[in-house]
Design an enzyme around this catalytic site. Structure first.
Site, short mmCIF file in Angstrom:
data_model
loop_
_atom_site.label_atom_id
_atom_site.label_comp_id
_atom_site.label_asym_id
_atom_site.label_seq_id
_atom_site.Cartn_x
_atom_site.Cartn_y
_atom_site.Cartn_z
N HIS A 84 1.06 -1.31 0.13
CA HIS A 84 0.08 0.35 -0.20
C HIS A 84 0.47 1.35 0.37
O HIS A 84 1.02 1.48 1.16
CB HIS A 84 -0.96 0.32 1.12
CG HIS A 84 -1.56 0.78 1.14
ND1 HIS A 84 -2.97 1.74 0.09
CD2 HIS A 84 -1.75 2.40 1.92
CE1 HIS A 84 -2.92 2.96 0.74
NE2 HIS A 84 -3.10 3.60 1.48
N HIS A 86 0.91 5.48 -2.21
CA HIS A 86 0.27 6.34 -2.56
C HIS A 86 1.71 7.62 -3.90
O HIS A 86 1.94 8.04 -2.97
CB HIS A 86 -0.64 7.56 -2.13
CG HIS A 86 -1.43 6.71 -1.13
ND1 HIS A 86 -2.63 7.03 -1.61
CD2 HIS A 86 -1.34 6.63 0.01
CE1 HIS A 86 -3.74 6.80 -1.07
NE2 HIS A 86 -3.32 6.13 0.24
N GLU A 161 -8.05 5.38 -7.92
CA GLU A 161 -9.41 5.24 -6.38
C GLU A 161 -10.55 6.20 -7.04
O GLU A 161 -10.73 7.06 -7.85
CB GLU A 161 -8.84 6.53 -5.44
CG GLU A 161 -9.14 6.64 -4.32
CD GLU A 161 -8.41 7.61 -3.74
OE1 GLU A 161 -7.84 7.29 -2.52
OE2 GLU A 161 -8.03 9.41 -3.59
N HIS A 227 -9.79 1.09 2.26
CA HIS A 227 -8.91 2.28 3.71
C HIS A 227 -9.98 1.96 4.51
O HIS A 227 -11.05 2.18 4.49
CB HIS A 227 -8.47 3.46 3.62
CG HIS A 227 -7.42 3.97 2.44
ND1 HIS A 227 -7.50 4.40 1.75
CD2 HIS A 227 -6.08 4.28 2.93
CE1 HIS A 227 -5.89 5.04 0.84
NE2 HIS A 227 -5.64 4.56 1.47
N GLU A 230 -9.13 2.80 10.06
CA GLU A 230 -7.85 3.30 10.01
C GLU A 230 -7.77 4.05 11.17
O GLU A 230 -6.51 4.30 12.50
CB GLU A 230 -7.96 4.06 9.33
CG GLU A 230 -6.18 5.30 9.05
CD GLU A 230 -5.53 5.84 7.78
OE1 GLU A 230 -6.22 5.56 6.91
OE2 GLU A 230 -4.59 5.76 7.85
N ASP A 332 2.84 2.81 3.17
CA ASP A 332 1.10 4.19 2.95
C ASP A 332 2.28 5.48 2.21
O ASP A 332 3.41 5.46 1.55
CB ASP A 332 0.94 4.38 4.12
CG ASP A 332 -0.31 5.74 4.06
OD1 ASP A 332 -0.96 5.52 3.31
OD2 ASP A 332 -1.11 5.41 4.89
#
Ligand code: ZN
Length: 394
Positions: A84, A86, A161, A227, A230, A332
């Site tokens: 995971h 971005h 996304e 997600h 969290e 992340d």
């Protein structure tokens, strides 16, 4: 702790014939369980380095007493997976602080025009320097998706996304998403990255759209990631409709009514879990949630440094282990993590969890859990395989 191909670490090129033993705290060949105090014996021939066997160090010493031993640090394993990230946020500066404030910083960074393919290219370079070749990346613009599908440095899944909290937008967003995904999937190449789908979170994609996207992903066999659970604020949002996240969503015009259930149960109730999604974070879960996850074989991606930076709480490793839920690791984004080297997250988890997490379970998660999170077959390195199929963690 950047990983490197095993032959680079043990050297031996030009030595002619012989055997070498690579020793590490944990050794994993993708079969069964990792071994502690393990060894990989490598046969060298001119221009060739192949795996003879993986074993305990004691066995390797007694079977090959004359072989040279090379210390490889924490682990020798198949390539590690960063399940995971971005990449389009790679130029965002590390912004610790509570989760809700962080989301505001991401929005401001994107509005400033800094989120996109230029940053993603820097992220790919950083991953390559860390020795990472397999990733799950969340993508928010077409140029980044096209770039990722066309490059050769990485494989894994590029998740498109979807952020659409208003129920009245559900039909239009669903139609556009289906069209967009079809266009991206036509760009997939053998051995390259696959296209996946990522509804952002349970509270930023409306209930009707979430259900439709999940059903579509299942029917099309698209990898799905979301997600969930969290932050403590997300739990409070669902259970009581109050707290910092509820307030910030309302301020943004996306008020979210309490569901009265925990976020994972909410995904179950909408039929999202039935699509077998990979869940990112999964910090705030209970036994009931874990039972729902194990029933559908969902993998949870743990991003410990991000969780610490955003004050999201401690990952319930013992709870997941008790129920047999598969766990993977991710970094992340660079916004919540100081770098994109997932081996640092493994080290962080070992430090935070202490006795609750043994190094063998952590290594298995970083390798096998990662491939499973991305819907890929975990590699198995058998006798005769090239030693280059393994990496040394250093
Ligand atoms: Zn994320």
């Amino acid at each position: 702790m950047a990983v490197r191909p095993l032959p680079e670490v043990i050297g031996g090129a030009g030595r002619g014939y012989g055997r070498m033993v690579a020793h590490a705290q944990v050794v994993y060949d993708g079969l069964g369980l990792p071994r502690e105090d393990g060894a990989v014996t490598v046969q060298l021939a001119p221009g060739v380095a192949s795996v003879v066997r993986t074993s305990t160090m004691t066995e390797a010493r007694s079977t090959y007493p004359d072989a040279q031993v090379v210390e490889c640090g924490f682990a020798v394993s198949p390539p590690v997976v960063n399940a995971h990230t971005h990449l389009d946020l790679t130029t965002m500066s590390h912004t610790p602080g509570p989760y809700t404030g962080f989301i505001g910083a991401v929005v401001a960074h994107a509005r400033g025009g800094h989120r996109g393919v230029t940053a993603a290219k820097l992220g790919v370079a950083e991953l390559s320097a860390a020795g990472t070749r397999v990733i799950g990346d969340i993508v928010t613009d077409a140029a980044t998706m096209e770039y990722l599908l066309g490059q050769d440095a990485l494989t894994g899944v590029a998740y498109w996304e979807v952020f659409a909290p208003r129920p009245e937008d559900a039909d239009a967003v669903f139609a556009t998403t289906v069209q967009t995904l079809a266009r991206f999937r036509a760009l997939e190449r053998r051995g390259g990255m696959r296209v996946g789908l990522s509804p952002h979170t349970p509270h930023t994609v409306s209930a009707p759209l979430l259900g439709r996207l999940a059903a579509y992903a299942a029917a099309e066999r698209l990898p799905l990631a979301i997600h969930v659970a969290e932050s403590p604020a997300e739990l409070e949002l669902h259970l009581r409709g109050s707290g910092a996240l509820a307030e910030s969503l309302a301020r943004a015009g996306f008020a979210f009514a309490a569901t009265g259930v925990r976020p994972v149960r909410y995904l179950h109730d909408l039929g999202v879990l039935a699509a077998g999604p990979t869940l990112v974070h999964g910090v705030h879960v209970d036994d009931d949630d874990a039972r729902l996850l194990v029933r559908v074989g969902a993998v949870v991606v743990h991003c410990p440094r991000s969780n610490a930076a955003l004050e999201c709480g401690t990952f319930p490793w013992t709870l997941y282990a008790k129920h047999g839920v598969e766990v993977a690791f991710g970094t992340d984004s660079r916004g919540s993590s100081p770098d994109l080297d997932v081996t640092h997250d493994v080290a962080e988890a070992l430090a935070v969890q202490g006795k609750k997490l043994n190094p063998r379970a952590a290594l298995r998660a970083a390798v096998k859990g990662g491939y499973k999170a991305l819907g890929m077959l975990p590699p198995r390195v058998v006798r005769g395989a090239p030693a280059a199929d393994l990496v040394a963690w250093g």
